[in-house]
Design an enzyme around this catalytic site. Structure first.
Site, PDB file in Angstrom:
ATOM      1  N   CYS A 109     -13.307  -1.657   6.817  1.00 25.12           N
ATOM      2  CA  CYS A 109     -12.384  -0.942   5.937  1.00 25.12           C
ATOM      3  C   CYS A 109     -13.098  -0.003   4.965  1.00 25.12           C
ATOM      4  O   CYS A 109     -12.517   0.975   4.517  1.00 25.12           O
ATOM      5  CB  CYS A 109     -11.506  -1.931   5.177  1.00 25.12           C
ATOM      6  SG  CYS A 109     -10.337  -2.826   6.229  1.00 25.12           S
ATOM      7  N   ARG A 157      -1.392   6.070  10.202  1.00 22.21           N
ATOM      8  CA  ARG A 157      -1.619   5.612   8.830  1.00 22.21           C
ATOM      9  C   ARG A 157      -1.650   6.812   7.863  1.00 22.21           C
ATOM     10  O   ARG A 157      -1.530   7.967   8.274  1.00 22.21           O
ATOM     11  CB  ARG A 157      -2.939   4.840   8.752  1.00 22.21           C
ATOM     12  CG  ARG A 157      -2.967   3.567   9.592  1.00 22.21           C
ATOM     13  CD  ARG A 157      -2.173   2.439   8.958  1.00 22.21           C
ATOM     14  NE  ARG A 157      -2.267   1.194   9.703  1.00 22.21           N
ATOM     15  CZ  ARG A 157      -3.165   0.242   9.485  1.00 22.21           C
ATOM     16  NH1 ARG A 157      -4.108   0.411   8.584  1.00 22.21           N
ATOM     17  NH2 ARG A 157      -3.148  -0.877  10.194  1.00 22.21           N
ATOM     18  N   ARG A 170       0.853  -1.198   0.000  1.00 23.74           N
ATOM     19  CA  ARG A 170       0.000   0.000   0.000  1.00 23.74           C
ATOM     20  C   ARG A 170       0.888   1.248   0.000  1.00 23.74           C
ATOM     21  O   ARG A 170       1.796   1.381   0.821  1.00 23.74           O
ATOM     22  CB  ARG A 170      -0.896  -0.009   1.234  1.00 23.74           C
ATOM     23  CG  ARG A 170      -1.876   1.156   1.326  1.00 23.74           C
ATOM     24  CD  ARG A 170      -2.699   1.049   2.601  1.00 23.74           C
ATOM     25  NE  ARG A 170      -3.553  -0.132   2.593  1.00 23.74           N
ATOM     26  CZ  ARG A 170      -3.900  -0.804   3.693  1.00 23.74           C
ATOM     27  NH1 ARG A 170      -3.457  -0.427   4.882  1.00 23.74           N
ATOM     28  NH2 ARG A 170      -4.693  -1.853   3.601  1.00 23.74           N
ATOM     29  N   CYS A 198     -14.839  -2.983   0.256  1.00 23.59           N
ATOM     30  CA  CYS A 198     -13.460  -3.381   0.519  1.00 23.59           C
ATOM     31  C   CYS A 198     -13.071  -4.466  -0.478  1.00 23.59           C
ATOM     32  O   CYS A 198     -13.890  -4.981  -1.233  1.00 23.59           O
ATOM     33  CB  CYS A 198     -13.318  -3.878   1.951  1.00 23.59           C
ATOM     34  SG  CYS A 198     -14.109  -5.475   2.251  1.00 23.59           S
ATOM     35  N   LYS A 207      -5.518   6.834  12.847  1.00 21.49           N
ATOM     36  CA  LYS A 207      -5.904   7.454  11.585  1.00 21.49           C
ATOM     37  C   LYS A 207      -6.198   8.938  11.768  1.00 21.49           C
ATOM     38  O   LYS A 207      -6.918   9.328  12.688  1.00 21.49           O
ATOM     39  CB  LYS A 207      -7.119   6.731  11.002  1.00 21.49           C
ATOM     40  CG  LYS A 207      -6.835   5.272  10.647  1.00 21.49           C
ATOM     41  CD  LYS A 207      -8.034   4.586  10.030  1.00 21.49           C
ATOM     42  CE  LYS A 207      -7.679   3.158   9.601  1.00 21.49           C
ATOM     43  NZ  LYS A 207      -8.812   2.467   8.964  1.00 21.49           N
ATOM     44  N   CYS A 242     -15.996  -8.528   6.100  1.00 10.48           N
ATOM     45  CA  CYS A 242     -15.903  -8.887   7.514  1.00 10.48           C
ATOM     46  C   CYS A 242     -16.335  -7.680   8.323  1.00 10.48           C
ATOM     47  O   CYS A 242     -16.617  -6.614   7.753  1.00 10.48           O
ATOM     48  CB  CYS A 242     -14.478  -9.340   7.865  1.00 10.48           C
ATOM     49  SG  CYS A 242     -13.306  -7.981   8.072  1.00 10.48           S
ATOM     50  N   LYS A 273      -3.465   0.878  15.094  1.00  5.75           N
ATOM     51  CA  LYS A 273      -3.390   1.900  14.055  1.00  5.75           C
ATOM     52  C   LYS A 273      -4.016   3.202  14.526  1.00  5.75           C
ATOM     53  O   LYS A 273      -4.922   3.213  15.376  1.00  5.75           O
ATOM     54  CB  LYS A 273      -4.079   1.422  12.787  1.00  5.75           C
ATOM     55  CG  LYS A 273      -5.540   1.036  12.972  1.00  5.75           C
ATOM     56  CD  LYS A 273      -6.072   0.369  11.719  1.00  5.75           C
ATOM     57  CE  LYS A 273      -7.467  -0.201  11.927  1.00  5.75           C
ATOM     58  NZ  LYS A 273      -7.950  -0.963  10.768  1.00  5.75           N
ATOM     59  N   CYS A 317      -7.887 -10.936   0.764  1.00  2.00           N
ATOM     60  CA  CYS A 317      -7.849 -10.570   2.179  1.00  2.00           C
ATOM     61  C   CYS A 317      -8.041 -11.799   3.057  1.00  2.00           C
ATOM     62  O   CYS A 317      -9.032 -12.526   2.927  1.00  2.00           O
ATOM     63  CB  CYS A 317      -8.925  -9.538   2.492  1.00  2.00           C
ATOM     64  SG  CYS A 317      -8.970  -9.071   4.251  1.00  2.00           S
TER      65      CYS A 317
END
Length: 573
Positions: free
Chosen positions: A487, A158, A89, A438, A223, A483, A221, A444
């Site tokens: 995301c 991120r 990414r 996503c 953000k 899931c 993470k 994934c």
């Protein structure tokens, strides 16, 4: 693995006692500032994977190890290891890149990533299907155009997001500059990245190698995003730290600060939930970097380092209380927040099609379904990048803005758009152009159901229902994930589906059209027939009894299909 006791570096108070850490925290502390044995693992030819904890450490370098789940069972039957590949990414603050950078991404995708690029929900690019042996070449190719993958994943700050509003040229430029500055400031400082991917020698450093992050980095993470009202395209309330631009006559005055947003949750785990960020006050524009540091320090020092399911900043805010967190941030800043300033968001979507900025420059936003750039679309954008003199901007909704076009260059751009049908989906239904998914299967490892590959088909079936009621052009946000991790930011969509098992989803209704409200589950673990049946009922009711200018999510609450969620803590009630 069991919990260990390891000393955490604290820039605030190095005299703090030893602290109990979970396995991932121990791994980070013992990683030699994210080096681990990654360099050695890349050289092992006997497997397409990397060993042990290096899989987790590579996330800090912007890389996930994955495998092709479509052929996993077949390879197991053949007694072969999974078809391991890697996702990389790119770090791309605010989603802005030049034409030369686009062409390099295209070249690298053709060489190493199965001839496809994917635009993400955080305004950047992902390469999929990259072989281990090609990772270094990919990284070095990105370096050629001043790009990298640092901190695009992992327990760190991120990629920093920034609103895309072509009509607010000067204001957007000012806010984007601050977003890029925040991104460059907040990334880890370890030399591990340059050593592993560029082959540089390790350089001695004075003092701690990570002055902000210490040895254990962030608990999870973190953000950061910058929104420019009236468009909330970055979904600022889903960010751990959000900055809402306050302007007067097009000039930036400062930012309202929002803390504690986050989408991830776990099914059947009521202690986990999505949360919308809380606005805690206003700062002047020159206090952005200091506010980033102070807020990250609070989460670094008080976030849960034993239970990763509860390690995001949103839980720290709820556990400690908003007032306590605010006071702790203010103490580190050395000043108090000013009262929040008035603002209004009207949508969280993209302005699809052509727009002219206040500076007279032209911009064209192309709807790219679920962010997948492949085939004719990839070919057309390559040709467009060869002649485009301005910039590209990846939107927070996985679309692409061809930006900064001189009006005299517009005909040439339009010719290529028409030739390659790059805007074929721009005139889609109000539901489709406000959709997002996503990646999910097949790459994934967390996905339990389809998302990117299935949502376009499902939307087609919902569009038939909308057409029956004259609502084809009605803007409605719909988001799908494979899931519950969130995301695609599903829990603030007017319609959302999160995967539970192959072909099974939770259905949510009632999110805010401007990203200002969480939705609520109405059906659990159901298939397509039940989903379409429920949506058919609500859509028909909406068509009959909606109030003037009422959005679908607002109606779902007013009509009693789902209750309004006042706080994330009550999302699972």
């Amino acid at each position: 693995m069991t919990a260990h006791t390891i000393e955490i570096d604290r820039s605030r108070d190095l005299s703090q006692p030893l602290e109990k850490l979970g396995p991932d925290e121990t791994m980070k502390a013992e990683s030699d500032q994210l080096r681990g044995t990654i360099a050695k693992g890349l050289e092992v030819d006997l497997t397409a994977a990397v060993p042990g904890d290096d899989i987790k450490l590579m996330k800090f370098h912007g890389i996930y190890q994955q495998d092709d789940r479509d052929i996993r069972d077949e390879r197991r039957r053949q007694k072969l290891e999974p078809a391991y590949r890697f996702m990389a990414r790119v770090r791309l603050p605010g989603g802005v890149l030049s034409s030369s950078q686009w062409l390099k991404l295209d070249e690298l995708a053709q060489a190493y990533a199965n001839n496809t690029l994917r635009l993400t929900t955080r305004q950047t690019f992902q390469f999929h299907y990259v072989h281990k042996k090609n990772l270094r070449a990919l990284m070095q190719g990105l370096r050629d155009v001043l790009l990298d993958t640092r901190a695009a994943c992992g327990d760190d700050a991120r990629g920093v997001m920034c609103s895309v509003n072509p009509q607010l040229s000067a204001l957007h430029a000012h806010v984007y500059a601050l977003a890029k500055q925040a991104s460059d400031h907040a990334i880890p400082k370890t030399g591990a990245y340059n050593e592993i991917w560029y082959g540089e020698e390790r350089k001695p450093v004075k003092g701690p190698e990570e002055p902000l992050y210490g040895r254990t980095y962030m608990p999870r993470k973190f953000k950061i995003g910058f929104a420019v009202p009236p468009v909330n395209d970055i979904d600022v309330f889903s960010q751990d730290l959000g900055f809402i631009a306050i302007s007067e006559n097009g000039v930036l005055k400062g930012f309202n600060v929002a803390i504690g947003g986050g989408m991830g949750r776990t099914d059947q785990a009521p202690q986990t939930y999505p949360r919308l960020a809380t606005v805690i006050g206003f700062i002047d524009a020159d206090k952005v970097i200091a506010t980033c540091d102070a807020t990250m320090e609070v989460q670094r020092d008080y976030g849960d380092r034993l239970n990763r399911a509860r390690a995001r900043f949103k839980y720290t805010v709820d556990d400690k209380g908003v007032d306590w967190i605010k006071a702790e941030i203010e103490q580190r800043l050395g000043f108090k927040f000013k009262p929040a300033q008035p603002y209004e968001f009207t949508s969280n979507g993209d302005l699809i099609g052509w727009a002219r900025g206040e500076d007279g420059r032209e911009h064209c936003t192309l709807f790219i379904e679920n962010g997948r750039v492949i085939g004719r679309l990839m070919d057309g954008l390559r040709e467009l990048a060869k002649i485009h003199k301005g910039t590209f901007r990846v939107t927070p909704n996985q679309s692409l803005t061809i930006s900064d076009i001189d009006p005299q260059d517009r005909p040439a751009i339009e010719k290529l758009i028409e030739e390659y049908r790059l805007d074929a989906l721009n005139a889609g239904s109000g539901l489709r152009v406000n959709s997002m998914a996503c990646v999910a299967l097949p790459t994934c490892g967390l996905a339990m159901a389809e998302s990117e590959r299935y949502l376009p088909t499902l939307i087609g079936k919902i569009e038939a229902i909308l057409a029956e009621h004259g609502l084809t052009k009605e803007p409605i946000t719909i988001r799908m994930t494979g899931c519950p991790n969130g995301c695609a930011r599903p829990y603030i969509a007017e319609i959302a589906l999160t995967g539970r098992a192959p072909g099974k989803y939770n259905l949510y209704l009632g999110g805010g059209f401007a990203g200002q409200r969480l939705n609520k589950m109405i059906l659990e673990n159901v298939g397509e027939e039940a989903i379409l049946g429920q949506l058919g009922t609500v859509i028909a009711h909406f068509a009959r009894e909606r109030q003037p200018d009422e959005h679908f999510g607002d109606f779902a609450i007013r009509a009693g299909y789902v209750p309004e969620v006042k706080e994330g803590r009550f999302f699972n009630d």
